[in-house]
Each structure stands twice: as structure tokens, then as C-alpha cells.
Enzyme design. Structure first.
Site: not given
Ligand code: HSE
Length: 308
Positions: A129, A182
Site C-alpha cells: 500500500e 492519494t
């Protein structure tokens, strides 16, 4: 020992308004499929990616990086190859990178006979991630791995609390077809927040957790506010305020940005209400020139699962 496994790795909604970086829930039928098989050659290789254009190089691929973290720890004398059937668009805000990062470690753990628990799998997946978002957080990964609503109590040491999910909860997602990275959505956030906003946020998060424990839908509705992040990130999402108004008017318990956006989510009590909310969302975007998709989902209490 099983040599091949096919899994379903679901999308997730993180933050859930008042739980920035610590709260998330798992979606039902929206997600990726992956096939992982053992190889005599050691290491991890990505042999197929369908759906979206993502790197094959193991160290640049989130599924590859999380898989490497696991095998570096376990040290098997064989390796794994990974096929990724990507259905969640990268940069959508519904946990695309988390689905890949969590999926590979879940599948490898199954093939190895489950030596690791769910918290340990989340820890490995956080390495993957981090490649996508340039920061380690687990609020998409943990719901994908544990299912239901999940609270990430701390990262060091990693402590994850699986919260109860009231039976009648549904989620409706609208995904405008624009990309918000993000890392960029994190960069626009303030480094400090006013005390009054902090007080409101932790009171809402505490109430929301209580509402989940007691299946108190009215309290849930009064808790789904975000004083900290939404004011900044909502500016990146076209028609955010219009959709919010329409969705709340249509009876949603709450509405907010899914993860770092651009997807937005609503929570409803019951499927009938979810369908009304979906119609209201679509109406707002239909009058814009932005392509979009909507999804209606029960909250998935199971998380990632083996298909074959
Ligand atoms: N909590 C994270 C964020 C989730 O909002 O930045 C996105 O991956």
C-alpha cells in the site's frame, strides 16, 4: 499442499467521515480477482494483469511488494506467480491498491497453510500500500482482510479492532471517472487542526463506534460528519455538495468522501433506501458531463475470500 488458488479481493471505503486513517468498511461484490500459484523458482513474479495498465515489475507493483514482504519473512524454498484481474480502477478511492496488496498476501498465506494471522497479513500488505500512497496506513487493507467495519487502533504496534456491523447497513458508491492520487489528496491536508474540530471529530468517532455496537441507526446518522478532512478534499470532487444534499434528502444516514476520493459513499438503513439514494446520486451526475458509475453494496462481513 494446494498449488494454485483463485481469490476475490473486495473494495473498501476508508475514513468513513469521522475516522480519517483509522476506520473503514468492506464492500460486497465490488473487487478484484487474483490467481496465485507456486513456482519451483524462488521469488515473486507478476505474470498477468488484466483490466488496467499496472507495472509487471514486482518491486513496483503493490501486490508484488506485499508478497515480497511475506516471503522475505517466511523464506519458502519455492516461489509464487501472481495473475491480477483488476476490476477496481486505480485511484478510484475504493481501495484499489489495498485490494491488490491484501489479495496477494492472503492468497500466499492460504497456499502456505495459513502460518500468519490477519493482523500479520495486514502488516505485510502495508508495504505494498505504501508504494501506491507513499504513506503506510491500513484503513483500506484491514477491512479487506478482516471484513465488516474495522478500526485501526495503532500502526506501531499494528492493532486492529473488528467492529460489529449492523445487519441492515448498505453502502452506495458513486465513482466519477476522474483520478485523484492519494498522495496528492494527503498533501493538501493541514498539518495542524483547530482544537474545536478535533473535539467534534473524536466525539463523532466514539459515537459511531457505539452506534455500530448497539445497531443504533439514528446515532450512526448523527455521527457521520467530518470536520477535519472533507472541507479540503471535497473541493477536488466536482458536484460534491450537490450530491451530498441530494443523498441526504433521499434518506441516507450519512455521506462523505470514500478514502481519498474521487468516489463518494452514502450509508443507508436497508436496501430500499439504498436504491433511492443511488437514484438521487445518479440524477446529479447525469446533468454533468462527467462519466460516472454507481454501486450498491451490503457491508461485506467476510472480507477477502477463496473462490477456488
Ligand atoms: N486514509 C487514507 C486517506 C485512505 O484518506 O488518505 C486512502 O488510501
Amino acid at each position: 499442499m494446494k498449488k494454485e488458488i483463485r481469490i476475490f479481493s473486495p473494495g473498501t471505503v476508508s475514513n468513513v467521515s469521522c475516522g480519517f486513517d483509522v476506520l473503514g468498511f468492506c464492500l460486497d461484490h465490488i473487487g478484484d480477482e487474483m490467481v496465485v500459484r507456486t513456482t519451483t523458482q524462488k521469488g515473486i513474479s507478476i505474470t498477468k494483469i488484466e483490466g488496467y495498465d499496472l507495472p509487471y515489475e514486482t518491486k513496483k507493483n503493490v501486490a508484488g511488494v506485499s508478497a515480497l514482504a511475506l516471503v522475505n519473512d517466511f523464506q519458502p524454498d519455492f516461489g509464487f506467480e501472481i495473475e491480477i484481474y483488476k476490476r477496481i480502477k486505480p485511484g478510484s478511492g475504493i481501495g484499489s491498491s489495498a485490494a491488490s496488496a491484501a489479495g496477494s498476501v492472503f492468497a500466499i498465506n492460504e497456499l502456505l497453510g495459513k502460518p500468519y494471522n490477519k493482523t500479520q497479513l495486514t502488516q505485510f500488505a502495508m508495504k505494498g500500500e505504501a508504494v501506491a500512497s507513499q504513506s503506510e496506513h491500513a484503513d483500506n487493507l484491514a477491512p479487506a482482510i478482516f471484513g465488516g467495519f474495522v478500526l485501526v487502533k495503532s500502526l506501531k504496534p499494528l492493532e486492529i479492532l473488528n467492529l460489529p456491523t449492523p445487519d441492515e447497513l448498505y453502502a452506495v458508491i458513486i465513482h466519477p471517472q476522474i483520478e485523484i492520487k492519494t498522495a496528492e489528496a494527503r498533501a493538501i491536508l493541514p498539518k495542524e487542526i483547530p482544537m474545536q474540530d478535533a473535539i467534534s471529530q473524536w466525539s463523532n468517532l466514539g459515537s459511531l463506534v457505539h452506534a455500530l455496537h448497539t445497531s443504533d441507526y439514528e446515532l450512526l446518522k448523527r455521527s457521520l460528519y467530518d470536520a477535519v478532512v472533507e472541507p479540503y478534499r471535497s473541493q477536488l470532487i466536482p458536484h460534491f455538495e450537490d450530491v451530498k444534499q441530494a443523498v441526504l434528502d433521499a434518506g441516507a444516514l450519512g455521506f462523505g468522501i470514500s478514502g481519498s476520493g474521487p468516489s463518494m459513499f452514502a450509508i443507508t438503513k436497508g436496501e430500499k433506501s439504498a436504491k433511492m439514494v443511488e437514484i438521487a446520486m445518479r440524477k446529479v451526475y447525469q446533468s454533468s458531463n462527467i462519466q460516472f458509475e454507481t454501486y450498491l453494496s451490503k457491508i461485506n462481513k467476510e472480507g477477502i475470500k477463496t473462490l477456488s
